[in-house]
Motif scaffolding. Structure first.
Motif, PDB file in Angstrom:
ATOM      1  N   GLY A   1       0.810  -1.222   0.000  1.00 48.38           N
ATOM      2  CA  GLY A   1       0.000   0.000   0.000  1.00 48.38           C
ATOM      3  C   GLY A   1       0.831   1.254   0.000  1.00 48.38           C
ATOM      4  O   GLY A   1       0.839   2.012  -0.973  1.00 48.38           O
ATOM      5  N   LEU A   2       1.611   1.465   1.073  1.00 53.04           N
ATOM      6  CA  LEU A   2       2.266   2.767   1.273  1.00 53.04           C
ATOM      7  C   LEU A   2       3.780   2.632   1.402  1.00 53.04           C
ATOM      8  O   LEU A   2       4.274   1.704   2.069  1.00 53.04           O
ATOM      9  N   TYR A   3       4.512   3.593   0.772  1.00 53.70           N
ATOM     10  CA  TYR A   3       5.924   3.731   1.131  1.00 53.70           C
ATOM     11  C   TYR A   3       5.976   4.860   2.152  1.00 53.70           C
ATOM     12  O   TYR A   3       5.586   5.988   1.851  1.00 53.70           O
ATOM     13  N   LEU A   4       6.404   4.546   3.382  1.00 54.40           N
ATOM     14  CA  LEU A   4       6.503   5.574   4.427  1.00 54.40           C
ATOM     15  C   LEU A   4       7.980   5.914   4.617  1.00 54.40           C
ATOM     16  O   LEU A   4       8.768   5.091   5.077  1.00 54.40           O
ATOM     17  N   ARG A   5       8.384   7.128   4.257  1.00 47.42           N
ATOM     18  CA  ARG A   5       9.793   7.497   4.369  1.00 47.42           C
ATOM     19  C   ARG A   5      10.208   7.470   5.842  1.00 47.42           C
ATOM     20  O   ARG A   5       9.572   8.098   6.681  1.00 47.42           O
ATOM     21  N   GLY A   6      11.272   6.720   6.137  1.00 49.14           N
ATOM     22  CA  GLY A   6      11.658   6.511   7.537  1.00 49.14           C
ATOM     23  C   GLY A   6      12.927   7.220   7.962  1.00 49.14           C
ATOM     24  O   GLY A   6      13.338   7.134   9.112  1.00 49.14           O
ATOM     25  N   ASP A   7      13.591   7.903   7.028  1.00 49.64           N
ATOM     26  CA  ASP A   7      14.882   8.543   7.393  1.00 49.64           C
ATOM     27  C   ASP A   7      14.774  10.064   7.397  1.00 49.64           C
ATOM     28  O   ASP A   7      15.796  10.761   7.469  1.00 49.64           O
TER      29      ASP A   7
ATOM     30  N   THR B   1       9.341   0.711   4.615  1.00 44.30           N
ATOM     31  CA  THR B   1      10.167   1.888   4.907  1.00 44.30           C
ATOM     32  C   THR B   1      11.634   1.503   4.847  1.00 44.30           C
ATOM     33  O   THR B   1      11.962   0.333   4.686  1.00 44.30           O
ATOM     34  N   ASP B   2      12.505   2.507   4.891  1.00 42.22           N
ATOM     35  CA  ASP B   2      13.958   2.253   4.944  1.00 42.22           C
ATOM     36  C   ASP B   2      14.576   3.173   5.968  1.00 42.22           C
ATOM     37  O   ASP B   2      14.114   4.312   6.150  1.00 42.22           O
TER      38      ASP B   2
ATOM     39  N   LEU C   1      10.724   2.933  14.087  1.00 36.29           N
ATOM     40  CA  LEU C   1      10.260   2.183  12.898  1.00 36.29           C
ATOM     41  C   LEU C   1      11.029   0.875  12.732  1.00 36.29           C
ATOM     42  O   LEU C   1      10.501  -0.112  12.234  1.00 36.29           O
ATOM     43  N   THR C   2      12.299   0.870  13.188  1.00 39.10           N
ATOM     44  CA  THR C   2      13.098  -0.356  12.995  1.00 39.10           C
ATOM     45  C   THR C   2      13.155  -1.175  14.280  1.00 39.10           C
ATOM     46  O   THR C   2      13.967  -2.076  14.419  1.00 39.10           O
ATOM     47  N   GLY C   3      12.304  -0.808  15.277  1.00 36.33           N
ATOM     48  CA  GLY C   3      12.200  -1.618  16.491  1.00 36.33           C
ATOM     49  C   GLY C   3      13.381  -1.490  17.430  1.00 36.33           C
ATOM     50  O   GLY C   3      13.554  -2.270  18.359  1.00 36.33           O
TER      51      GLY C   3
END
Ligand SMILES: C[C@H]1O[C@H](O[C@H]2[C@H](O)[C@@H](O)[C@@H](O[C@H]3[C@H](O)[C@@H](O)[C@@H](O[C@H]4[C@H](O)[C@@H](O)[C@@H](O)O[C@@H]4CO)O[C@@H]3CO)O[C@@H]2CO)[C@H](O)[C@H](O)[C@@H]1N[C@H]1C[C@@H](CO)[C@H](O)[C@@H](O)[C@@H]1O
Length: 410
Positions: A179-185, A234-235, A385-387
């Motif tokens: 569904g979504l690319y959520l920018r994580g950086d 995300t990345d 986001l990366t736990g």
């Protein structure tokens, strides 16, 4: 890149304009616009300026957005290498002004028809009762979506987080896409979720840090859940390139982004037919809906040796005509109300979508520390986001960092 009209110019002289009033000399301009999609349009505008002022040479220098803030501060502090004009992001402007690095523009040729500027765009150029920059573009964020994938999945654009999750699950099931690319950086991509829970970075009015209240924790939980539930990917690094590639290649159905992404997105195979790109408001959270206000101003370096030509350049690059050109060619939003009345701008679908979004975008505090509020969020947002940390610990860490940065704030 040195831009000069064919008539040549006073080589190397940095002297101000001649007594005849004709402008001359060199204006070095640091532009932070995106290379490959935005820069050529801005460069062309600068060339047009030199055609009008043949004795002025514009030295165009493209400085990446991520480097320009520190590069300018270092050059201005050392007194060597600073440009005459800089594209100053809205949060950098109060900081540079506070440091004394910007020329006050009130009463100069840089500021024409000040009443024409959108209030919220002009706000970031004011500091201690003076004007230190000219608003160039204003922006906010929305959901970019791939109409073809939505049609194939038989779904509508999500209006809130719950719908974002169900729509993403259906898209995954029906098309195999995410569904979504959520920018994580980049913490800017977190703000619409924070506002959706009724939160904010700070309450500047009352000098209170608010990031670590329950709204902040809830917003971190919301984005974490989007990734854990596989509604979003995300990345932790290289977010811009990965987001643009995933969306342009049709690997994801949605991304959250702003007008500065439109030109690059249209270059993607999925959007060769521009009609396939849809734009919608960011999803509402449990307590509200809102997207952040961003943008860029043109500012003149206080130590410029060529103030007259720099003032004229800043005015030209932010004139209603120049703004209409970048709106029409790049879908960037003007800061002048008169620019929206020009026919090419009035009929632009992208501008038509983003203008109401900008009108109700959540304003940020235009204080010198404003730009420094993002770094702590950037660290904790990626870790949540990366736990690597919990929403509770992440929110608390940001709040603690803010209270160190903002002396005597609660
Ligand atoms: C961390 C940063 O936090 C804040 O930045 C906020 C910013 O305030 C927000 O408004 C938002 O900016 C939007 C922007 O409004 C929106 O227009 C778009 O810009 C496009 C252009 O449109 C496009 O033309 C092209 O230019 O490309 C532009 C970028 O795509 O997207 C931007 C968001 O990307 O979000 C920013 C946060 O990212 C600080 O201000 C610093 O920048 C800080 N970085 C420094 C911090 C230093 C250590 O303190 C470190 O040592 C240094 O190396 C780092 O540089």
């Amino acid at each position: 890149v040195t831009l000069a009209a064919c008539g040549g110019s006073d080589s190397g002289s940095d002297g101000g304009s001649k007594s005849s009033g004709e402008l001359s000399g060199t204006v070095t301009w640091w532009d932070t616009s995106t290379v490959g999609s935005e820069d050529k349009v801005f460069k062309k505008l600068a060339e047009d300026f030199t055609k009008k002022h043949p004795k002025v040479t514009v030295k165009y220098v493209n400085v990446p957005f991520g480097e320009a803030q520190n590069k300018f501060k270092n050059a201005a502090q050392s007194g060597s290498g600073a440009p005459d004009v800089i594209r100053s992001e809205v949060a950098w402007t109060p900081e540079f002004a506070d440091l004394g690095y910007l020329a006050p523009l009130d009463g100069t040729a840089a500021l024409k028809d000040q009443g024409d500027f959108l209030e919220q765009a002009a706000a970031s150029t004011k500091y201690n009762g003076k004007t230190y920059a000219v608003p160039q573009v204003i922006d906010s964020m929305g959901v970019f979506y791939n109409k073809k994938i939505f049609k194939e999945a038989g779904v509508e654009v999500p209006k809130n987080i719950a719908e974002l999750k169900t729509v993403s699950a259906t898209i995954k099931e029906k098309t195999g896409k995410t569904g979504l690319y959520l920018r994580g950086d980049d913490p800017y991509w977190f703000l619409s979720f924070l506002y959706g829970e009724g939160g904010d970075l700070v309450d500047a009015e009352n000098k209170t840090v608010t990031f670590d209240n329950e709204a902040g924790v809830k917003a971190f939980k919301t984005v974490k859940d989007l990734v854990d539930s596989k509604a979003a990917i995300t990345d932790a690094t290289n977010g811009w390139d990965n987001m643009q590639a995933a969306f342009k290649d049709g690997k994801v159905a949605m991304m959250i982004n702003g007008p500065w992404a439109v030109a690059d997105t249209y270059a993607g195979k999925e959007f060769a037919d521009k009609a396939n790109l849809g734009i919608a408001p960011v999803p509402a959270g449990s307590a509200g809906q809102g997207a952040p206000q961003g943008g860029h101003n043109l500012a003149v370096y206080a130590g410029s040796k060529n103030l007259d030509a720099s003032y004229a350049f800043a005015e030209y690059m932010t004139s209603a005509e120049s703004q209409a050109t970048i709106a029409q060619q790049l879908s960037l939003l003007p800061t002048r109300q008169s620019a929206y009345l020009q026919k090419d701008v009035a009929k632009s679908e992208m501008i038509g979508f983003f203008k109401p979004v900008v009108d109700k975008a959540v304003e940020r505090p235009w204080i010198p520390e404003g730009g420094s509020l993002f770094e702590p969020v950037k660290v904790e947002y990626t870790k949540v986001l990366t736990g690597q940390t919990t929403p509770e610990q992440g929110a608390k860490a940001v709040g603690d960092a803010y209270r160190k940065l903002l002396k005597d704030w609660k």
